[in-house]
Motif scaffolding. Structure first.
Motif, short mmCIF file in Angstrom:
data_model
loop_
_atom_site.label_atom_id
_atom_site.label_comp_id
_atom_site.label_asym_id
_atom_site.label_seq_id
_atom_site.Cartn_x
_atom_site.Cartn_y
_atom_site.Cartn_z
N ALA A 146 37.69 5.36 54.53
CA ALA A 146 38.66 4.29 54.85
C ALA A 146 38.91 4.27 56.35
N PRO A 147 37.90 3.88 57.14
CA PRO A 147 38.05 3.93 58.61
C PRO A 147 39.15 3.03 59.13
N GLY A 148 39.35 1.87 58.51
CA GLY A 148 40.39 0.96 58.98
C GLY A 148 41.77 1.56 58.82
N PHE A 149 42.02 2.15 57.67
CA PHE A 149 43.32 2.79 57.43
C PHE A 149 43.53 3.96 58.39
N ALA A 150 42.47 4.76 58.58
CA ALA A 150 42.57 5.90 59.49
C ALA A 150 42.90 5.44 60.91
N ALA A 151 42.24 4.35 61.34
CA ALA A 151 42.49 3.84 62.69
C ALA A 151 43.94 3.37 62.84
N ALA A 152 44.45 2.70 61.78
CA ALA A 152 45.84 2.22 61.82
C ALA A 152 46.82 3.38 61.93
N VAL A 153 46.56 4.45 61.16
CA VAL A 153 47.43 5.61 61.20
C VAL A 153 47.41 6.26 62.58
N VAL A 154 46.20 6.45 63.11
CA VAL A 154 46.08 7.08 64.44
C VAL A 154 46.75 6.22 65.49
N GLY A 155 46.54 4.89 65.43
CA GLY A 155 47.17 3.99 66.39
C GLY A 155 48.68 4.03 66.33
N THR A 156 49.23 4.04 65.10
CA THR A 156 50.68 4.11 64.94
C THR A 156 51.24 5.40 65.50
N LEU A 157 50.57 6.51 65.22
CA LEU A 157 51.00 7.79 65.77
C LEU A 157 50.96 7.78 67.30
N ALA A 158 49.89 7.20 67.87
CA ALA A 158 49.75 7.17 69.32
C ALA A 158 50.88 6.37 69.97
N VAL A 159 51.19 5.19 69.37
CA VAL A 159 52.27 4.36 69.92
C VAL A 159 53.61 5.09 69.80
N GLY A 160 53.85 5.72 68.64
CA GLY A 160 55.10 6.43 68.44
C GLY A 160 55.27 7.59 69.41
N ILE A 161 54.22 8.38 69.57
CA ILE A 161 54.28 9.52 70.50
C ILE A 161 54.46 9.02 71.94
N GLY A 162 53.73 7.96 72.30
CA GLY A 162 53.84 7.42 73.66
C GLY A 162 55.23 6.90 73.96
N ALA A 163 55.82 6.16 72.98
CA ALA A 163 57.16 5.61 73.17
C ALA A 163 58.20 6.72 73.32
N ASN A 164 58.09 7.75 72.48
CA ASN A 164 59.02 8.87 72.56
C ASN A 164 58.89 9.60 73.89
N THR A 165 57.65 9.78 74.36
CA THR A 165 57.43 10.44 75.65
C THR A 165 58.08 9.65 76.78
N ALA A 166 57.92 8.31 76.75
CA ALA A 166 58.51 7.46 77.79
C ALA A 166 60.03 7.55 77.78
N ILE A 167 60.63 7.50 76.58
CA ILE A 167 62.08 7.56 76.47
C ILE A 167 62.62 8.89 76.98
N VAL A 168 61.96 9.98 76.57
CA VAL A 168 62.39 11.31 77.02
C VAL A 168 62.28 11.41 78.54
N SER A 169 61.21 10.84 79.12
CA SER A 169 61.03 10.88 80.57
C SER A 169 62.16 10.14 81.29
N ILE A 170 62.55 8.96 80.75
CA ILE A 170 63.62 8.17 81.36
C ILE A 170 64.95 8.90 81.26
N VAL A 171 65.26 9.42 80.08
CA VAL A 171 66.51 10.15 79.89
C VAL A 171 66.57 11.37 80.81
N ASN A 172 65.43 12.06 80.94
CA ASN A 172 65.38 13.24 81.80
C ASN A 172 65.64 12.87 83.25
N ALA A 173 65.04 11.76 83.70
CA ALA A 173 65.17 11.34 85.10
C ALA A 173 66.56 10.79 85.40
N VAL A 174 67.12 10.01 84.46
CA VAL A 174 68.38 9.31 84.74
C VAL A 174 69.61 10.16 84.39
N LEU A 175 69.57 10.87 83.26
CA LEU A 175 70.74 11.60 82.81
C LEU A 175 70.70 13.09 83.10
#
Length: 222
Positions: free
Chosen positions: A12-41
């Motif tokens: 199921a390559p399509g499903f696997a790609a969707a899962v990996v993409g979702t994880l990548a976006v989630g991890i990236g968004a969390n990293t960005a938020i943590v970076s902003i909070v660290n810099a500002v607060l």
């Protein structure tokens, strides 16, 4: 286990790609938020009493103000009005970015710098590493320059007698007042020099552009 996972991915390559993409976006968004909070607060800007500093935003109803740059900057008359009338402020600092070419100190090099109100260094609580910073006596005189520590070390060989030395910026001689410590990088990390800002007062008779403005609240003002 790894072989089993591999078979599932191939089936199921399509499903696997969707899962990996979702994880990548989630991890990236969390990293960005943590970076902003660290810099500002967690790690605020490295200036004295940084919580007393504020950026002025233009809220006047003016159909001519159509861009974000215009809405976050003031013209000369507004800056004068703010300096005269704001009893809650101890400092009002206008600034603008510039890029000039340094010559006569090795190969010519383009440098990012800033023009700012001389009282900026006092507002930020910056003490010079060498010489002095800009102050009231330099108002309107953009032939006096303060250098960053990195520029001083990289292009002027950490000259301990650099204060009073003449350097050439865009073919114009400028007197070096002093050097700031590395922690000072206003308005951004790439700023290598500072000159006094001209044209922010209507008394000069010059038609000045708009400038971003940073202020410091007086002690005891909420």
């Amino acid at each position: 286990d790894m072989r089993h996972v591999g078979r599932l991915v191939r089936s199921a390559p399509g499903f696997a790609a969707a899962v990996v993409g979702t994880l990548a976006v989630g991890i990236g968004a969390n990293t960005a938020i943590v970076s902003i909070v660290n810099a500002v607060l967690v790690h605020p800007v490295p200036y004295a009493d940084a919580d007393r500093l504020a950026h002025v935003v233009n809220r006047r109803t003016d159909p001519g103000l159509t861009t974000p740059t215009q809405m976050t900057s003031l013209d000369a008359s507004q800056i004068d009005e703010l300096r005269r009338g704001a009893e809650t402020l101890s400092h009002v600092v206008a600034y603008g970015l510039t890029t000039l070419t340094l010559t006569g100190e090795g190969e010519p090099v383009r440098l990012d710098g800033a023009h700012l109100s001389p009282e900026a260094f006092d507002m930020f609580g910056i003490r010079p590493l060498v010489g002095r910073t800009l102050d009231a006596r330099d108002a309107g005189n953009d032939a006096i320059v303060v250098l960053s520590e990195s520029l001083w070390r990289r292009r002027l060989n950490s000259d301990p007698n650099v204060a009073g030395r003449i350097i050439t910026l865009d073919g114009r001689p400028c007197l070096v007042a002093g050097v700031t410590p590395a922690r000072f990088s206003f308005p951004d990390a790439g700023t290598q020099f500072w000159l006094a800002l001209r044209g922010t007062s209507t008394a000069t008779g010059l038609r000045a552009p708009r400038f971003p403005v940073i202020v410091r609240l007086r002690g005891g003002v909420s």
